[in-house]
Design an enzyme around this catalytic site. Structure first.
Site, PDB file in Angstrom:
ATOM      1  N   GLY A  54       0.859  -1.177   0.000  1.00 41.36           N
ATOM      2  CA  GLY A  54       0.000   0.000   0.000  1.00 41.36           C
ATOM      3  C   GLY A  54       0.895   1.226   0.000  1.00 41.36           C
ATOM      4  CD  GLN A 203      -3.193  -6.994  -3.177  1.00 34.34           C
ATOM      5  OE1 GLN A 203      -3.969  -7.615  -3.904  1.00 34.34           O
ATOM      6  NE2 GLN A 203      -1.991  -6.644  -3.598  1.00 34.34           N
ATOM      7  CG  ASP A 244      -0.047   2.114  -5.874  1.00 30.74           C
ATOM      8  OD1 ASP A 244      -1.218   1.697  -6.021  1.00 30.74           O
ATOM      9  OD2 ASP A 244       0.719   1.684  -5.005  1.00 30.74           O
ATOM     10  CE  LYS A 255      -2.406  -4.291  -6.329  1.00 27.26           C
ATOM     11  NZ  LYS A 255      -1.051  -4.764  -6.762  1.00 27.26           N
TER      12      LYS A 255
HETATM   13  O1  MRU Z   1       0.454  -4.080  -4.580  1.00 22.57           O
HETATM   14  P1  MRU Z   1      -0.119  -3.318  -3.428  1.00 22.57           P
HETATM   15  O2  MRU Z   1      -0.924  -4.172  -2.510  1.00 22.57           O
HETATM   16  O3  MRU Z   1       0.915  -2.498  -2.704  1.00 22.57           O
HETATM   17  O4  MRU Z   1      -1.117  -2.292  -4.126  1.00 22.57           O
HETATM   18  C1  MRU Z   1      -1.811  -1.393  -3.306  1.00 22.57           C
HETATM   19  C2  MRU Z   1      -2.746  -0.525  -4.054  1.00 22.57           C
HETATM   20  O5  MRU Z   1      -2.850  -0.577  -5.258  1.00 22.57           O
HETATM   21  C3  MRU Z   1      -3.488   0.488  -3.249  1.00 22.57           C
HETATM   22  O6  MRU Z   1      -4.756   0.734  -3.781  1.00 22.57           O
HETATM   23  C4  MRU Z   1      -2.680   1.796  -3.252  1.00 22.57           C
HETATM   24  O7  MRU Z   1      -1.368   1.573  -2.875  1.00 22.57           O
HETATM   25  C5  MRU Z   1      -3.278   2.827  -2.374  1.00 22.57           C
HETATM   26  S1  MRU Z   1      -3.056   2.436  -0.663  1.00 22.57           S
HETATM   27  C6  MRU Z   1      -3.755   3.665   0.265  1.00 22.57           C
END
Ligand code: MRU
Length: 346
Positions: A54, A203, A244, A255
């Site tokens: 995240g 997730q 991200d 994601k």
């Molecule tokens: O691969 P991850 O689990 O790190 O991806 C996380 C996401 O895509 C979240 O939606 C994003 O980081 C926002 S977290 C507040």
């Protein structure tokens, strides 16, 4: 174990042990266990393997991680310290490419070192310690503000859909996309929340559904391919997702699967909101096409969740961890500074 996951800290610094403490998110929801990470290699791997994940939580972990690196740099010479600190930051920054919060947090820590020329190394370490904890505390305050702004976009009883985990487990508290849910829940808003399972790493199923139900919210888990149906059924009044990286033109990387949800939301006339701290906005990346999308191992798709490999030997796998949602599909971006968008309706 009876501990409520919400009482555990996603990311913390243990000063006495000189360790970064994280919940091992790869074990959730079966086991809620802390990992105590001391070496840079352990911290790099924890980020890479999504034990901490995240965007904001990765930034918090990297800030604490690079502070720990500073404790290990055994020199009293500023130039040598700054050089070795920079190398350590580069190393942590190589763990994952898409979430800009990683390089943002490391840059903030490097700025502390750059501005501290003339100070002793113990003084610089102390400044780095405080900056790392400040980054984490700011994450909490910012997520709360995002939630307060997002509350102006919803009404009690609404159906809300979210994708992946942009929750407390992705931040130090509240989450970004889930902040509106936590704050609304405190006010008795009785949202009906739908969590996409979020293939391939689940997730949504493992983390979002877990933390929202631990908070006592009404959350329903759906497979990713059911989003259209719940929208068509009229059960979704708004979509809230995290992100991200926001490119300068407003395109957003989040994601994998997010852009599909945005296209569906547009089709059904449902507002699609992206929640992000301003640290996730990257004005150096002009458009979504310029965002580096992380590619991950095939095993995540075909091996990880199955007793036996579920696809025939030799089958090719494409596993991008993120996709880009075009800015035209986004109703508004909610930051700690306010709501950026043309209208509250799609
Ligand atoms: O691969 P991850 O689990 O790190 O991806 C996380 C996401 O895509 C979240 O939606 C994003 O980081 C926002 S977290 C507040």
């Amino acid at each position: 174990m009876n501990t409520n996951i919400l009482d555990m800290e996603t990311v913390a610094l243990d000063d006495s042990e000189c360790a970064l403490v994280i919940i091992d998110q790869t074990q959730l929801p079966s086991r809620a266990e802390y990992l105590h990470l001391k070496t840079q290699g352990e911290i790099w791997t924890a980020i890479r393997e999504l034990q901490v994940r995240g965007a904001p939580a990765i930034g918090d972990a990297a800030a604490i991680g690079i502070y720990l690196a500073a404790l290990e740099i055994d020199t009293n010479d500023y130039a040598e310290f700054a050089q070795r600190f920079h190398e350590a930051a580069d190393y942590l920054n190589s763990s994952r490419p898409t979430a800009v919060n990683l390089s943002w947090a490391l840059n903030r820590m490097e700025t502390v070192v750059k501005n501290a020329e003339g100070k002793s190394i113990p003084e610089i370490r102390s400044l780095l310690h405080d900056e790392a904890l400040r980054i984490k505390q700011e994450d909490i305050d910012i997520c709360k503000k995002i939630g307060e702004h997002a509350l102006t976009l919803v009404k009690p009883g609404m159906g809300l859909l979210t994708h992946c985990n942009a929750g407390q487990l992705a931040t130090a508290k509240y989450g970004t996309a889930t902040a509106v849910m936590y704050l609304g829940h405190q006010k008795g808003y009785h949202f009906k929340i739908y969590a996409d399972e979020t293939r391939p790493l689940l997730q949504g199923a493992r983390l979002t559904a877990y933390e929202l139900s631990a908070a006592g919210m009404d959350v329903t888990l759906i497979c990713d391919n059911m989003a259209s149906t719940v929208m068509k059924n009229g059960w979704i009044d708004a979509v809230f997702v995290g992100c991200d990286r926001v490119a300068a033109n407003g395109d957003v990387a989040n994601k994998i699967g997010t852009s599909g949800v945005a296209i569906l939301a547009k089709h059904y006339g449902i507002p699609f909101y992206v929640c992000a701290p301003t640290s996730t906005i990257d004005m150096n990346t002009p458009t979504g096409a310029d965002i580096h999308i992380e590619q991950r191992p095939a095993a995540e798709v075909i091996d990880m969740w199955y007793k036996e490999r579920m696809s025939a030997d030799g089958v090719k796998v494409y596993n991008p961890a993120f996709d880009v949602t075009d800015h035209e599909l986004i109703t508004a971006i909610v930051t700690e500074d306010g709501i950026w968008g043309t209208s509250k309706e799609p």
